[in-house]
Design an enzyme around this catalytic site. Structure first.
Site, mmCIF file in Angstrom:
data_model
loop_
_atom_site.group_PDB
_atom_site.id
_atom_site.type_symbol
_atom_site.label_atom_id
_atom_site.label_comp_id
_atom_site.label_asym_id
_atom_site.label_seq_id
_atom_site.Cartn_x
_atom_site.Cartn_y
_atom_site.Cartn_z
ATOM 1 N N SER A 64 0.797 -1.236 0.000
ATOM 2 C CA SER A 64 0.000 0.000 0.000
ATOM 3 C C SER A 64 0.819 1.270 0.000
ATOM 4 O O SER A 64 0.266 2.356 -0.187
ATOM 5 C CB SER A 64 -0.921 0.027 1.214
ATOM 6 N N LYS A 67 0.368 3.443 -2.881
ATOM 7 C CA LYS A 67 -0.871 4.211 -3.124
ATOM 8 C C LYS A 67 -0.664 5.725 -3.202
ATOM 9 O O LYS A 67 -1.176 6.345 -4.137
ATOM 10 C CB LYS A 67 -1.912 3.863 -2.051
ATOM 11 N N TYR A 243 -5.017 4.117 7.676
ATOM 12 C CA TYR A 243 -6.298 3.405 7.732
ATOM 13 C C TYR A 243 -7.113 3.828 8.938
ATOM 14 O O TYR A 243 -7.142 4.995 9.296
ATOM 15 C CB TYR A 243 -6.087 1.886 7.737
ATOM 16 N N VAL A 261 1.238 -3.685 3.909
ATOM 17 C CA VAL A 261 1.099 -4.949 4.648
ATOM 18 C C VAL A 261 2.336 -5.840 4.629
ATOM 19 O O VAL A 261 2.403 -6.812 5.366
ATOM 20 C CB VAL A 261 -0.120 -5.794 4.198
HETATM 21 N N1 GLU Z 1 -1.932 -5.340 -1.945
HETATM 22 C C1 GLU Z 1 -2.553 -5.185 -0.667
HETATM 23 C C2 GLU Z 1 -4.049 -5.348 -0.815
HETATM 24 O O1 GLU Z 1 -4.612 -4.787 -1.693
HETATM 25 C C3 GLU Z 1 -2.192 -3.874 -0.080
HETATM 26 C C4 GLU Z 1 -2.770 -3.642 1.277
HETATM 27 C C5 GLU Z 1 -1.814 -2.911 2.197
HETATM 28 O O2 GLU Z 1 -0.616 -2.883 2.005
HETATM 29 O O3 GLU Z 1 -2.304 -2.375 3.177
HETATM 30 O O4 GLU Z 1 -4.688 -6.035 -0.089
#
Ligand code: GLU
Length: 430
Positions: A64, A67, A243, A261
């Site tokens: 993430s 992002k 989050y 994650v």
């Molecule tokens: N590729 C992960 C997902 O979409 C990223 C989530 C994250 O890193 O928080 O579930």
């Protein structure tokens, strides 16, 4: 002298090393199998000096943390209006993979939750880009942030895509809501590949430092995205980056941040530094346990909290004096320090409350380090009004801190480099 910063970082790692709470992400098999003991930190200053400690060569998937950077590319490529139409900027307070959309519009709530990130993935590159062209734009763009070519970990990608049922559901909803034009599976595939890009903490620190430096990579000096885009991205990181732990994060740590994650975590301190940590065990919000602890420590030790009110600096108006005598005398107002809105307001206030009495007046910027854009406009307006009040106005500005000093609209100013120049000029004037 050897800099104490690497020692400080090593000590910080030591202080969190024993904590083995949390779990590696279990919904992506390849991440569940990661070595949970890994621990690393890197700090990159806004002028590109990198410090790092721990397992700095270990590469892990960005997840993430991609992002905010892809959001930046989408804003740069498609403009704010088009991106805002498809993805809002409200903190959701929901977990990262929540299936929730804004009531009424069907937009994802922000670009940091998966629904928003899958959408911004489809907005990177030009409107007519094919999925492979978009994938290249994203790899090129994130590589420019990192200052080196990044590669995809195919094992992580395969592992995640084979279990990406929730993200597929999200992409189908996004397509049904009219937020993405792609085939949902293409969008999830592209997004999952984006998340599988391999980085080290040093890459992440430099990526964060590029944000902290207003969008210009401080090592390669490549301008990656415009400063206005960076402001938007950092704001969204500050409000939504962690989050459903974002509120606690902002109050306790106070730095725009993003976690992933795989265990990575970045923070970008505007105008100062980018920091990255890596430790794979996650808390219940999906944020790295030891990473969060390290950042808490950094905030206290390095005074990083953005809402910390800085101690008052010395007054911007240093004093007034009369230079020369008789008709040649010039009344000089000396300024000092870095001048922003509140400093310039002090100058205007002083000139109003205690008007200058001499016909010839000068504003000395000899001790001024910087003049912000708003302060510059305010000072030039002061010059203009002084001219209209009948003064001959001089600026003593040897370093040109007030660049391009044209007050416009009836204002006139003569720029000199020193008191001597001012005196010479006054003598030469009839
Ligand atoms: N590729 C992960 C997902 O979409 C990223 C989530 C994250 O890193 O928080 O579930």
């Amino acid at each position: 002298m050897r800099s104490p910063i690497p020692d400080y970082l090593a000590e910080a790692l030591e202080s969190v090393e024993a904590d083995n709470s949390g779990e590696t992400a279990d919904y992506i098999p390849e991440l569940a199998a990661a070595n949970p003991e890994r621990l690393a930190v890197a700090l990159c200053t806004e002028d590109g000096r990198l410090y790092s400690q721990g397992g700095v060569d270990v590469a892990f998937s960005i997840q993430s943390i991609s992002k905010p950077f892809v959001y930046a590319l989408a804003l740069a490529d498609r403009g704010f209006d088009e991106v805002m139409e498809k993805v809002s900027v409200e903190p959701s307070g929901d977990p990262f993979n929540e299936i929730s959309f804004e009531e009424g519009t069907g937009r994802p709530l922000n670009p940091m939750v998966n629904a928003g990130a899958i959408t911004t993935h489809t907005l990177a590159g030009p409107r007519d880009a094919t999925p492979p062209e978009r994938a290249s734009r994203i790899i090129d763009g994130l590589s420019a942030f990192a200052g080196r070519r990044l590669q995809i970990d195919e094992n992580v990608y395969e592992s995640e895509i084979s279990t990406a049922y929730r993200n597929r559901a999200l992409a189908n909803m996004l397509r049904a809501n009219g937020m993405i034009d792609d085939e949902p599976l293409d969008a999830v595939t592209g997004y999952t590949r984006q998340c599988a890009l391999l980085v080290t903490v040093e890459d992440l620190a430099l990526m964060a430092a590029t944000l902290a430096n207003g969008g210009v990579n401080p090592v390669t000096e490549v301008p990656v995205v415009p400063a206005r885009v960076v402001r938007q991205v950092l704001s969204v990181m500050a409000t939504c980056g962690m989050y459903d732990g974002s509120g606690h994060w902002m109050t306790e740590v106070g730095v725009p941040a993003k976690s992933g994650v795989a265990g990575g975590l970045i923070g970008a301190l505007p105008g100062q530094a980018g920091i990255a940590t890596f430790s794979p065990r996650l808390d219940s919000h999906g944020n790295s346990v030891r990473g969060v602890d390290l950042f808490r420590r950094f905030t206290t030790d390095m005074g990083m909290h953005l809402m910390e009110v800085p101690p008052p600096g010395p007054s911007v108006v240093r004093g007034r004096r009369l230079v020369g005598d008789g008709d040649n005398a010039v009344q000089v107002v000396s300024l000092q320090g870095g001048i922003r809105f509140s400093g310039a307001e002090r100058v205007l206030r002083e000139l109003e409350d205690d008007p200058l009495t001499q016909k010839s007046v000068a504003i000395s910027l000899m001790r001024v380090a910087t003049v912000g854009p708003v302060a510059r406009r305010m000072l030039l307006e002061a010059v203009r009004r002084l001219t209209l009040d009948g003064h001959d106005v001089y600026l003593i500005d040897p370093d040109g801190v007030l660049h391009d000093p044209d007050p416009g609209d009836g204002g006139r100013v003569t720029v000199v480099s020193s008191y001597d120049d001012l005196a010479d000029l006054r003598k030469a004037e009839p």
